[in-house]
Each structure stands twice: as C-alpha cells, then as structure tokens.
Enzyme design. Structure first.
Site, mmCIF file in Angstrom:
data_model
loop_
_atom_site.group_PDB
_atom_site.id
_atom_site.type_symbol
_atom_site.label_atom_id
_atom_site.label_comp_id
_atom_site.label_asym_id
_atom_site.label_seq_id
_atom_site.Cartn_x
_atom_site.Cartn_y
_atom_site.Cartn_z
ATOM 1 C CE LYS A 84 -5.958 -4.882 9.274
ATOM 2 N NZ LYS A 84 -7.126 -4.246 7.914
ATOM 3 C CG ASP A 86 -6.071 -6.543 5.814
ATOM 4 O OD1 ASP A 86 -5.560 -5.156 5.854
ATOM 5 O OD2 ASP A 86 -4.562 -6.832 5.620
HETATM 6 P P1 NDP Z 1 -4.402 -9.237 -1.124
HETATM 7 O O1 NDP Z 1 -3.588 -10.751 -0.441
HETATM 8 O O2 NDP Z 1 -5.440 -9.519 -1.881
HETATM 9 O O3 NDP Z 1 -3.292 -9.599 -2.341
HETATM 10 C C1 NDP Z 1 -2.066 -8.980 -0.774
HETATM 11 C C2 NDP Z 1 0.004 -8.922 -1.632
HETATM 12 O O4 NDP Z 1 0.494 -8.839 -1.110
HETATM 13 C C3 NDP Z 1 -0.163 -10.048 -2.474
HETATM 14 O O5 NDP Z 1 0.830 -9.693 -4.006
HETATM 15 C C4 NDP Z 1 0.598 -11.037 -1.485
HETATM 16 O O6 NDP Z 1 1.645 -11.843 -2.459
HETATM 17 C C5 NDP Z 1 1.062 -9.893 -1.318
HETATM 18 N N1 NDP Z 1 2.219 -10.067 -0.201
HETATM 19 C C6 NDP Z 1 1.187 -10.544 1.445
HETATM 20 N N2 NDP Z 1 2.205 -10.318 2.219
HETATM 21 C C7 NDP Z 1 3.541 -10.485 1.668
HETATM 22 C C8 NDP Z 1 4.579 -10.211 2.783
HETATM 23 N N3 NDP Z 1 4.139 -11.372 4.259
HETATM 24 N N4 NDP Z 1 5.589 -10.554 1.858
HETATM 25 C C9 NDP Z 1 5.804 -10.683 0.551
HETATM 26 N N5 NDP Z 1 4.648 -9.545 0.133
HETATM 27 C C10 NDP Z 1 3.379 -10.438 0.155
HETATM 28 O O7 NDP Z 1 -4.375 -8.074 0.329
HETATM 29 P P2 NDP Z 1 -4.627 -6.806 -0.431
HETATM 30 O O8 NDP Z 1 -3.901 -6.065 -1.849
HETATM 31 O O9 NDP Z 1 -6.585 -6.550 0.599
HETATM 32 O O10 NDP Z 1 -4.238 -6.025 1.070
HETATM 33 C C11 NDP Z 1 -2.422 -4.956 0.910
HETATM 34 C C12 NDP Z 1 -1.958 -3.955 1.631
HETATM 35 O O11 NDP Z 1 -2.841 -3.708 1.564
HETATM 36 C C13 NDP Z 1 -2.011 -4.602 3.093
HETATM 37 O O12 NDP Z 1 -1.220 -4.430 3.607
HETATM 38 C C14 NDP Z 1 -3.253 -3.952 3.427
HETATM 39 O O13 NDP Z 1 -3.535 -3.861 5.239
HETATM 40 C C15 NDP Z 1 -3.725 -2.992 2.702
HETATM 41 N N6 NDP Z 1 -5.062 -2.375 2.691
HETATM 42 C C16 NDP Z 1 -5.881 -3.564 2.062
HETATM 43 C C17 NDP Z 1 -7.320 -2.772 1.722
HETATM 44 C C18 NDP Z 1 -8.287 -3.483 1.413
HETATM 45 O O14 NDP Z 1 -9.366 -2.625 1.029
HETATM 46 N N7 NDP Z 1 -8.004 -4.714 1.116
HETATM 47 C C19 NDP Z 1 -7.697 -1.415 2.280
HETATM 48 C C20 NDP Z 1 -6.879 -0.713 2.976
HETATM 49 C C21 NDP Z 1 -5.374 -1.215 3.059
HETATM 50 P P3 NDP Z 1 1.420 -13.188 -1.852
HETATM 51 O O15 NDP Z 1 -0.186 -14.246 -2.554
HETATM 52 O O16 NDP Z 1 2.990 -13.774 -2.382
HETATM 53 O O17 NDP Z 1 1.412 -13.788 -0.325
HETATM 54 O O1 2IT Z 2 -6.318 -1.610 6.290
HETATM 55 C C1 2IT Z 2 -8.014 -1.135 5.899
HETATM 56 O O2 2IT Z 2 -8.280 -0.268 5.813
HETATM 57 C C2 2IT Z 2 -8.764 -2.589 5.262
HETATM 58 N N1 2IT Z 2 -8.237 -3.484 5.797
HETATM 59 C C3 2IT Z 2 -10.122 -2.096 4.714
HETATM 60 C C4 2IT Z 2 -11.039 -2.312 6.199
HETATM 61 C C5 2IT Z 2 -12.360 -1.845 5.795
HETATM 62 O O3 2IT Z 2 -13.692 -1.654 7.079
HETATM 63 O O4 2IT Z 2 -13.141 -1.758 4.959
#
Ligand code: NDP
Ligand code: 2IT
Length: 444
Positions: A126, A166
């Site tokens: 990461k 992420d």
């Molecule tokens: P994005 O940046 O697309 O969206 C993040 C969302 O979470 C936004 O709505 C944001 O709101 C909110 N958020 C982030 N930080 C905070 C905080 N400190 N407090 C409250 N709300 C918060 O990210 P993703 O959708 O990609 O990721 C969301 C989660 O999923 C994370 O935990 C990530 O690690 C996990 N994840 C992502 C993957 C991927 O493929 N993208 C894969 C597996 C897991 P705001 O805009 O107000 O910050």
């Molecule tokens: O938390 C996760 O698994 C991710 N943000 C996606 C990682 C990836 O390599 O696609």
C-alpha cells in the site's frame, strides 16, 4: 502468554504511535490463535508471526511540487511493501491529508490476506501521500502526481510492485502517474492498475469493488435463504466503492435510501437517484449536500449519524473506523441484519464484536472488498497477454471470485467450529496460503 498475544504486545511496543496498525494486527492475531495453538512450536521456531507483522520494506520520500500561486509545496510520500510471499506487491495508493505510516501499514497488512483470498498471485502492499486533492486544479494534481512518481518509479514495476487507486486516487491520478512512469523508465508495462481503457485498463475495474461487495452480500443472503430484493439499505461514502455498490444493489432490487461524504448525509426515501450522485461526485467533484438541492423529497443532514436511518443492510464504504459502538448499537436496535464492509476496516473492534454478538451477519472488508484488487490482477493478466477481455468476461470472473471467497471464508469458519464468524474465517483462509508460501521459501 500465548504466541499470538506475545507478538501483539511486541507490535505495540515496537511500533509506537501506530494505532490503526495495532488494531488491524490485533484483529488478525486474535482470529489466528486457534490455528497457531495447534502447532505453536513450529510457528515459533520459524518466527512466522514476527515476520508476518514486519513489512519487507517501507520507502518514504519527499514530494516537492509547485502550486498555482507559484508556491513550493512539500508532501510526504510512502510505499509499504509488506509481503511478497505469493506474488509481487499489490495494493492501492491513497491521497488524503490523514495519511501517515500507521494508516498505510494497516492497509498494507490487510492487503496481504485480502490478496491471498482472491486466489490470484499477488502480495500485499500500500502507499500514498498526505496530499489533499480536494480543491486542487488539474494542473496541481498533475504536478503532484509527476513529482510523486519521479521518486516512486525507482521501487515499482510490472513484476515487482503494482500500485492502483484508493481514496483520492482515481482515473485522473492513475493517468498522470502512468504517464510519468513511462516517461522516466521508458517502459510501457502494466505497472499500475485502474488505467483508462485507451491505455491498458480493464473493463469493469471501475465498478469492481462496489459490484464485488454486493456479490458478496448476495452470497451471504443466499446462504440464509434471503435476497436483496425489496430490502432497504444504507451505503456510506459517495466515492468509487459506494457508487458502484449502490448501482449493483439497486440492479438486484434493493433500495438504497442514504449515502454520505465527510461533511454529512443525504436521505432519499424514494431510493437514491444514482445519476445525480455520479454527476455531483464523478463529474463536478462536488459535495453530497448538492443532492438535496437537486432531488425533491430528499434531505441533507450535516455531520455524522447516517446509521440513524433504519435499514436491513448497511454497507460502510467510506473510511476506517467510521462505524463506532454508538452507531453499531443504533443499527442493531433498528433491526439491521447485514453489514458488509466496502471500505477497509470501517468498523471499530468494539463495534464489530457488538454487531456479531447481536445477530448481524458481518463480512469484513478484506473479504468483501477484494473484488477491486482481484480485477486489478485480471488487468495485470490482460496487460501481460497484450489482450483484453469483454466486460461480460471480466464481470463473470469477478462474480466467480467473490463466490469463491465467500465459500473459502464460510468453510474456514466452519472448520474451526465458529460458523458464521466471517472475521475468523477470512483471516484464517487468507493466512493459510501466505504461511504455506512463506514456509516453502525459507527464512527470507
Ligand atoms: P474515494 O476517494 O472514491 O471516496 C471516498 C469516500 O469516502 C468519499 O465519499 C469521502 O468523502 C469519504 N471519506 C474519505 N475519508 C473520509 C473521512 N476521513 N471521513 C469521512 N468520510 C471520508 O475512495 P474509494 O471509494 O476508492 O475508497 C473508499 C474505501 O474503500 C476506502 O476505505 C478504501 O481503502 C476502500 N477500498 C477501495 C478500493 C478501490 O478499488 N477503490 C478497493 C478496496 C477497498 P469526502 O469526499 O468528503 O472525503
Ligand atoms: O484496498 C484495496 O484493495 C484497493 N484500494 C485496490 C488495490 C488494487 O491494487 O486494486
């Protein structure tokens, strides 16, 4: 003291000021106790757990860039290369002001078990930065990404370490990062996933994490003779994972009535209009508050408390520790039956224990959100073959991977006489493959 407890104490003592990392390690080691106890002497002799909790390498670097006013800005950059027993390091990059070494170590540690559960050959890693993309111009984001990659490119490669997106890192950032990697290293290779479709990206990668979360939910419900059809759901966050979880859940007949961002939450009793959310978040990069101005009958509430909305299904898809004990108690009191984590570690340990003891079927993120990284691994395969699969082919593979993960998790929980304890099941099933590969490769 048991070996797992000893190692946990050592982690706390040797990694001060890293509470998120301690939390992730505690959850895993508590689950592994039943496995380790059976063969403690051998694991101790090989120091398996001490090796598992120590990253193979952490790179930390300065990221200088110039903002639109001509001022020099400095951010911190990191890559945690945690474990390469079963494949090249694989995991996302997070750009958010809260990013620090503790958060990236917890995420890298979780990634080891998640990637193992996918059944694909990817190790755990990461990275990221405390850079905040919010409110920055495209040029500022590009300047930052180019500077970040100028340093990171020394440590990654298609066969060594393959970052992806992420929080705060989506298609735009991956594009700028890829361009700079290619320019400096002179290599057109699958060094990043989540790429655009015109330069090596995979169909369905954008949707994969959210779709995968709902495929997982569907498997859990099927196993309990239930289905999402007609159920009410709350999905937290409004980023990549949340949006595509809402899309798939709606396709399966569920009704999502609330979403949020870090400022507050919207409630729409008629079911969220996802086109409006996509326009606000994916096109305008705006705030969720705007939804209530655009959709009659919906409301916006400033601050936390989305869990006060009554639901059958709760999918936390925003960030770590967003759901605490108060939220957990409210969800249980309101009859919530399923919590499937789209985010990484969004539920505190106390809240997790509470919901599991109160009849909620709870699937941890490392199993439920593995569809994203799994589809990243499918992107890597397509890049290596110099071919691309259709959306239907990728979606079918993703669906089968999620079914397979549910089965592995469910089986492991049953094998250790803790049926329906998917936390234990996910940690054990993820660990088994990694530990086998570590043992086979000797003391490294
Ligand atoms: P994005 O940046 O697309 O969206 C993040 C969302 O979470 C936004 O709505 C944001 O709101 C909110 N958020 C982030 N930080 C905070 C905080 N400190 N407090 C409250 N709300 C918060 O990210 P993703 O959708 O990609 O990721 C969301 C989660 O999923 C994370 O935990 C990530 O690690 C996990 N994840 C992502 C993957 C991927 O493929 N993208 C894969 C597996 C897991 P705001 O805009 O107000 O910050
Ligand atoms: O938390 C996760 O698994 C991710 N943000 C996606 C990682 C990836 O390599 O696609």
């Amino acid at each position: 003291m048991s070996y797992t407890e000893e190692v946990y104490e050592r982690v706390v003592a040797q990694n001060p000021g890293e509470p998120e990392f301690h939390q992730a390690v505690k959850e895993v080691l508590d689950s592994l106790k039943v496995v380790i106890d059976k063969n403690e002497e051998e694991y101790r002799k090989l120091s398996i757990l001490e090796r598992l909790v120590e990253p193979e390498r952490i790179v930390s670097f300065r990221v200088p860039w110039v903002d639109d006013k001509g001022n020099v800005q400095i951010n911190k950059g990191y890559r945690v290369q945690f474990n390469s027993a079963i494949g090249p390091y694989k995991g996302g990059l997070r750009f958010h002001p809260s990013v620090n070494q503790s958060i990236l170590k917890f995420l890298g540690f979780e990634q080891i078990f998640k990637n193992s559960l996918t059944g694909l050959p990817i190790g755990g890693g990461k990275g990221g930065s405390n850079f905040d993309p919010k409110g920055k111009s495209d040029r500022e984001v590009m300047a930052f990404c180019q500077s970040f990659m100028t340093e990171l490119c020394k440590y990654i490669g298609a066969d060594t370490d393959v970052p992806a997106g992420d929080i705060g890192v989506g298609g735009r950032e991956i594009g700028y990062l890829f361009g700079q990697y290619k320019r400096i290293r002179g290599l057109y290779e699958g060094v990043l996933t989540g790429k655009g479709l015109t330069y090596g990206g995979s169909l369905i990668r954008t949707q994969a994490t959210g779709y995968g979360v709902v495929y997982m939910l569907n498997e859990i419900m099927k196993a309990h003779k239930d289905s999402p059809e007609g159920k009410t759901a709350v999905v937290t966050g409004s980023g990549n994972v949340a949006i595509y979880a809402v899309e798939k859940l709606t396709q399966l007949g569920g009704k999502v009535v609330a979403m949020n961002d870090s400022n507050g939450y919207i409630y729409d009793p008629n079911g969220i209009n996802l086109d409006v959310v996509k326009d606000i978040k994916e096109v305008k990069r705006g705030r969720i508050k705007e939804y209530a101005d655009r959709v009659p009958g919906s409301t916006y509430t400033e601050g936390k408390g989305i869990w006060n909305i009554k639901c059958d299904i709760y999918l936390p898809c925003a960030t770590q520790n967003e759901l605490d004990i108060d939220g957990a108690k409210t969800l249980v009191a309101n009859g919530c039956k399923y919590i499937v984590e789209g985010a990484n570690m969004p539920t505190t340990l106390e809240a997790t224990t509470y919901v599991m003891e109160n009849g909620v079927l709870f699937m941890p993120g490392k199993a439920a959100n593995a569809g994203g990284v799994a589809t990243s691994a499918l992107e890597m395969s397509q890049n290596s073959m110099r071919l691309s699969w259709t959306a239907e082919e990728v979606d079918e593979k993703l669906h089968n991977i999620m079914k397979d993960i549910f089965k592995k998790v469910d089986d492991a929980a049953k094998r250790y006489d803790m049926p329906e304890n998917y936390v234990v099941g996910a940690n054990i099933a993820g660990f088994e493959k990694v530990v086998d590969a570590m043992k086979a490769q000797g003391i490294v």
